[in-house]
Enzyme design. Structure first.
Site, short mmCIF file in Angstrom:
data_model
loop_
_atom_site.label_atom_id
_atom_site.label_comp_id
_atom_site.label_asym_id
_atom_site.label_seq_id
_atom_site.Cartn_x
_atom_site.Cartn_y
_atom_site.Cartn_z
N ASN A 265 -3.97 8.15 3.36
CA ASN A 265 -3.53 7.51 4.57
C ASN A 265 -1.93 7.78 5.03
O ASN A 265 -1.28 7.30 3.98
CB ASN A 265 -4.04 5.97 4.64
CG ASN A 265 -3.74 5.43 6.13
OD1 ASN A 265 -4.61 5.98 7.20
ND2 ASN A 265 -2.65 4.59 6.47
N GLU A 266 -1.44 8.16 5.93
CA GLU A 266 -0.11 8.33 6.08
C GLU A 266 0.84 8.56 4.92
O GLU A 266 1.58 7.76 4.73
CB GLU A 266 0.28 6.91 6.87
CG GLU A 266 -0.33 6.77 8.25
CD GLU A 266 0.72 5.76 9.29
OE1 GLU A 266 1.23 5.16 8.72
OE2 GLU A 266 0.31 6.01 10.51
N HIS B 178 -2.65 -7.39 14.96
CA HIS B 178 -2.54 -5.98 15.34
C HIS B 178 -3.67 -5.88 16.56
O HIS B 178 -4.98 -6.22 16.23
CB HIS B 178 -2.68 -5.19 14.37
CG HIS B 178 -2.34 -3.82 14.59
ND1 HIS B 178 -3.26 -2.88 15.48
CD2 HIS B 178 -1.45 -2.77 14.53
CE1 HIS B 178 -2.79 -1.90 15.56
NE2 HIS B 178 -1.51 -1.77 14.99
N CYS C 125 2.92 6.59 -7.42
CA CYS C 125 3.79 7.96 -7.70
C CYS C 125 3.05 9.09 -7.32
O CYS C 125 1.96 9.37 -7.92
CB CYS C 125 4.41 7.71 -8.88
SG CYS C 125 5.01 9.09 -9.43
N GLU D 78 -5.01 7.67 15.33
CA GLU D 78 -4.85 6.03 15.58
C GLU D 78 -3.82 5.87 16.45
O GLU D 78 -2.85 6.72 16.61
CB GLU D 78 -4.05 5.45 14.21
CG GLU D 78 -4.85 5.32 12.80
CD GLU D 78 -4.00 4.83 11.69
OE1 GLU D 78 -3.17 3.93 12.17
OE2 GLU D 78 -4.18 5.27 10.64
N CYS E 155 8.61 11.78 -11.97
CA CYS E 155 8.96 12.51 -10.65
C CYS E 155 10.22 13.48 -11.30
O CYS E 155 10.26 14.64 -10.57
CB CYS E 155 9.41 11.65 -9.60
SG CYS E 155 7.81 11.35 -8.76
N TRP F 181 3.91 -5.04 14.05
CA TRP F 181 5.01 -4.99 13.22
C TRP F 181 6.30 -4.44 13.85
O TRP F 181 7.33 -4.15 13.26
CB TRP F 181 4.47 -3.56 12.28
CG TRP F 181 3.90 -2.39 12.92
CD1 TRP F 181 2.42 -2.30 12.89
CD2 TRP F 181 4.52 -1.44 13.60
NE1 TRP F 181 2.23 -1.29 13.79
CE2 TRP F 181 3.36 -0.50 14.11
CE3 TRP F 181 5.79 -0.99 14.07
CZ2 TRP F 181 3.42 0.62 14.81
CZ3 TRP F 181 5.82 0.17 14.82
CH2 TRP F 181 4.86 0.75 15.30
N ARG G 78 0.89 -1.24 -0.16
CA ARG G 78 -0.01 -0.09 -0.13
C ARG G 78 0.81 1.24 0.09
O ARG G 78 2.22 1.13 -0.02
CB ARG G 78 -0.72 -0.17 1.14
CG ARG G 78 -0.20 -0.04 2.40
CD ARG G 78 -0.88 0.20 3.67
NE ARG G 78 -0.24 0.07 4.99
CZ ARG G 78 -0.59 0.48 6.09
NH1 ARG G 78 -1.80 0.64 6.11
NH2 ARG G 78 0.22 -0.01 7.18
N GLU H 102 -2.32 -7.71 9.37
CA GLU H 102 -2.53 -6.79 10.42
C GLU H 102 -3.51 -7.80 11.45
O GLU H 102 -3.96 -7.25 12.28
CB GLU H 102 -3.10 -5.63 10.29
CG GLU H 102 -2.34 -4.76 9.96
CD GLU H 102 -2.69 -3.23 9.41
OE1 GLU H 102 -3.51 -3.12 9.01
OE2 GLU H 102 -1.69 -2.31 9.40
C1 GLA Z 1 -0.66 2.78 10.35
C2 GLA Z 1 -1.56 2.92 9.26
C3 GLA Z 1 -2.82 2.03 9.79
C4 GLA Z 1 -2.51 0.67 10.27
C5 GLA Z 1 -1.73 0.79 11.58
C6 GLA Z 1 -1.07 -0.26 12.18
O1 GLA Z 1 -0.81 3.83 11.21
O2 GLA Z 1 -2.29 4.02 8.90
O3 GLA Z 1 -3.70 1.76 8.49
O4 GLA Z 1 -1.67 -0.23 9.46
O5 GLA Z 1 -0.43 1.60 11.08
O6 GLA Z 1 -0.41 -0.01 13.49
ZN ZN Z 2 7.39 9.11 -9.37
#
Ligand code: GLA
Ligand code: ZN
Length: 693
Positions: free
Chosen positions: A149-150, A363, A115, A312, A160, A320, A111, A360
């Site tokens: 997300n993140e 988790h 790019c 989160e 690029c 992990w 995930r 996960e």
């Molecule tokens: C990140 C992601 C989540 C999940 C957590 C697990 O923060 O944003 O989707 O994978 O890690 O710790």
């Molecule tokens: Zn790129």
């Protein structure tokens, strides 16, 4: 902050009903109610499900989930699902796939895999955000937006590279300017055509030296870091604008990672584009509590003190880490109140129900594989959820106030750590943490500020390792000190400009006048090697000798008072600590990296001089923070110890918001427990003595 009125701290987290049969959803609603859950983040990784091919969109499951949550009184934080592209997209449009630091074109997988300069990715992610906004603009469950997300993956592909050249043209205008900024006469790098410029990775400027990633051209790598942070931010902005084009008052955010200190993204710059800061925080049992506190205070600083969301966290073990310990009883509650005490207005988990398969499945989650409420973790979470419900809006939106600040700058961080020499031991975060710890361990509240922040509301500003001095910043500091402020900076400051080119004429360059010193040489110490700070006189509690290390600068006073000398080596007797009077204020220079005790006493002295007091004097590992609202102060007292502690809280009576009891005088706090005491403004204790049981 929210269009719809939120009347309590939000409690909930990531919810992935699309991974479960429909009948489980009803059971989820029952369990959410038991746990006091009132927010669920939906649709974070559902792109492939929502868009089975280029022209088909199907949101049936999402419609149903949104409706169900609404019927059950749960707000929705709606993900845009764009942090993992569908497999068909990668097959049909390989430009969505990234090229890694080693120059390898990635295949479909994992995930956070797109790019940021892929035309396909940008087009389809924007379209997805727009479709979601059109569909749910009037949905009563919708509270806020969680874009992507993140964010954070860096890419080295041809798209690029082309975009980098465009970004550089905008920044420099001409190749002459760029050649000057990058110092390209060094190692024969003069560029005559924009297309000669390539991305800095291991195929070009970078090499692995002693297990460290090293660049041979700091200016190029620094601009690439800026460019990547900007490129990824552009992706966020495209989605945000697509949403706001349809819902002008939408509350839009994205979740920041690595507990808030994620190096590749300049979060101060990003913060300007977010309606509210959202943080993912996954501390482990072995992480010192001052490290999490530092990051929580940094998150509060990103938008000038605004409360933020804990988007989160994990109620128990992670999956992990090499070993994933359970969170011990009481720890989730204690750590949740820690982030609230420093400015968060929500507690949210990843995730609400533990998944069955893939990465996960081990988790931690609110609802475990057992599937019911009779688990330790569920009981603890439900207790917290119900506590937050009862607390209502008492603390919601409350602020943290202080007159002391620490400067934090992502570009400075990049530049310090790209620099080759004088030492690899110098890590920006570590030095920030050392100064932060000096505040933290005395319960002195401190803000984090960026280079754009207004200094006038502070009395004390600390800028550890201000290596890069941006245009106009030296003047800003001079004004701050002339007007009576106290400024502290350290070794390896005032060295370069924004292009990482050295300011000539002696270090600390543009800060020389303010500090009243001249630094001639910088010595790097071996990891175990130490020098000494020998105080010339007693200042506050500062007296005698202290250890110092990492770098030792050899400096001369040009008007500054010499406070301490080096205790050994060929520069024994040369100044290491100086204080310069400048206008109505003073500017301190700490020419080496001192031990904690020195910094604690230094911070105690300068804050005390300005009337900035500890909130409360407590035994070791008892953390105190204070949020203010409507003429009331809420003092959070967190006992991180495994033993009970006794604390003196003053002779007036105070209500403990958590157990509803009234307390005064000496009170005992159980191991790993927390109290939230309400004080009237005038009555907050400052620095009263206390005893450990
Ligand atoms: C990140 C992601 C989540 C999940 C957590 C697990 O923060 O944003 O989707 O994978 O890690 O710790
Ligand atoms: Zn790129």
């Amino acid at each position: 902050m929210f269009k719809k009125k939120v009347s309590k701290m939000l409690y909930g987290g990531d919810y992935n009903p699309e991974q479960w049969p429909r009948e489980i959803w009803d059971e989820d609603m029952r369990l959410f109610d038991l746990a006091g859950v009132d927010i669920a983040t939906l649709n974070v990784f559902s792109w492939a499900l929502n868009q089975p091919d280029e022209s088909t969109y199907n949101f049936d499951w999402l419609d149903e989930a949104m409706d169900l949550l609404h019927e059950n009184g749960v707000h929705v934080c709606l993900g845009t699902s764009t942090a993992a592209h569908p497999a068909w997209m990668a097959t049909k449009y390989p430009d969505v796939l990234t090229v890694d630091f080693e120059g390898r074109k990635r295949k479909f997988g994992r995930r956070h895999n797109s790019c940021p300069n892929s035309p396909t990715y940008r087009k389809y992610s924007q379209t997805m955000a727009q479709k979601l906004a059109e569909r749910y603009k009037d949905h009563p469950a919708l509270l806020l937006w969680h874009v992507n997300n993140e964010y954070g993956v860096r890419c080295y592909c041809e798209n690029c590279e082309k975009s980098f050249r465009v970004w550089l043209k905008e920044r420099y205008g001409t190749l002459e300017e760029l050649n000057t900024a990058w110092y390209t006469r060094f190692w024969g790098h003069t560029f005559y055509e924009w297309d000669e410029i390539v991305l800095p990775n291991v195929l070009s400027e970078h090499l692995n030296l002693n297990n460290q990633d090293v660049t041979s051209f700091q200016g190029i790598s620094l601009d690439y870091a800026r460019f990547m942070s900007d490129s990824i931010l552009d992706c966020y902005k495209l989605e945000r604008d697509a949403i706001k084009g349809i819902i002008p008052d939408a509350v839009v955010t994205t979740n920041f990672q690595s507990n808030g200190t994620y190096k590749p993204l300049d979060y101060f710059k990003w913060a300007k584009e977010l309606d509210v800061i959202a943080l993912d925080s996954y501390p482990t049992n072995d992480m010192p509590m001052s490290h999490t506190a530092m990051r929580y205070d940094l998150m509060r600083g990103l938008k000038d003190g605004d409360p933020y969301l804990l988007m989160e966290s994990c109620p128990t073990q992670l999956n992990w880490k090499p070993q994933n310990a359970l969170k011990r009883p009481g720890i989730n509650k204690l750590w949740s109140y820690q982030v609230i005490s420093r400015g968060a207005d929500s507690i949210m988990y990843f995730q609400l129900r533990r998944s069955v398969g893939a990465f996960e499945k081990f988790h931690g989650a609110l609802i475990d594989h057992a599937g019911h409420e009779n688990t330790r973790v569920f009981r603890e979470c439900a207790q917290l959820g119900n506590e937050l419900k009862e607390m209502g809006d008492t603390i919601l939106g409350a602020t943290v106030e202080t007159k002391a600040a620490i400067l934090f700058d992502w570009e400075n961080w990049w530049a310090i750590e790209y620099s080759s020499g004088p030492t690899i031991e110098l890590k920006y975060l570590n030095e920030i943490q050392k100064y932060y710890d000096a505040f933290y361990h005395q319960n002195i509240q401190v803000d984090f500020i960026g280079v754009d922040s207004d200094l006038s509301k502070y009395d004390v500003v600390v800028a550890p390792v201000l290596y890069m001095v941006k245009e106009g910043y030296a003047k800003k500091l001079e004004d701050f000190v002339s007007n009576g402020g106290t400024f502290i900076t350290t070794y390896f400051s005032g060295i370069v400009n924004e292009s990482d080119l050295v300011t000539l004429g002696g270090y600390p360059g543009e800060l020389r006048k303010l500090l009243g010193i001249w630094v001639e040489e910088i010595d790097a110490l071996f990891p175990e090697q130490k020098n000494k700070i020998v105080m010339k006189e007693t200042i506050g509690e500062l007296s005698g000798t202290f250890e110092c290390g990492i770098l030792c600068e050899l400096l001369y006073s040009e008007g500054a008072e010499i406070i301490g000398d080096y205790g050994s080596g060929f520069y024994q007797g040369m100044p290491v600590i100086t204080r310069n009077t400048f206008g109505n204020g003073e500017a301190w220079y700490v020419a080496s990296s001192p031990e904690h005790d020195f910094l604690k006493k230094l911070i105690s002295h300068v804050t005390n001089q300005k009337g900035i007091k500890p909130l409360l004097k407590t035994p070791e590992n008892v953390e105190v923070s204070c949020r203010k609202k409507d003429g009331k102060q809420f003092l959070f007292i967190l006992n991180h110890n495994d033993v009970p502690v006794t604390i003196y809280v003053g002779n007036e009576t105070h209500q403990d918001l958590l157990n509803k009891k009234t307390v005064s005088g000496e009170i005992e706090i159980s191991p790993k427990d927390v109290m939230i005491l309400e004080y009237q403004f005038a009555k907050l204790l400052t620095g009263e003595p206390t005893r450990v049981v």
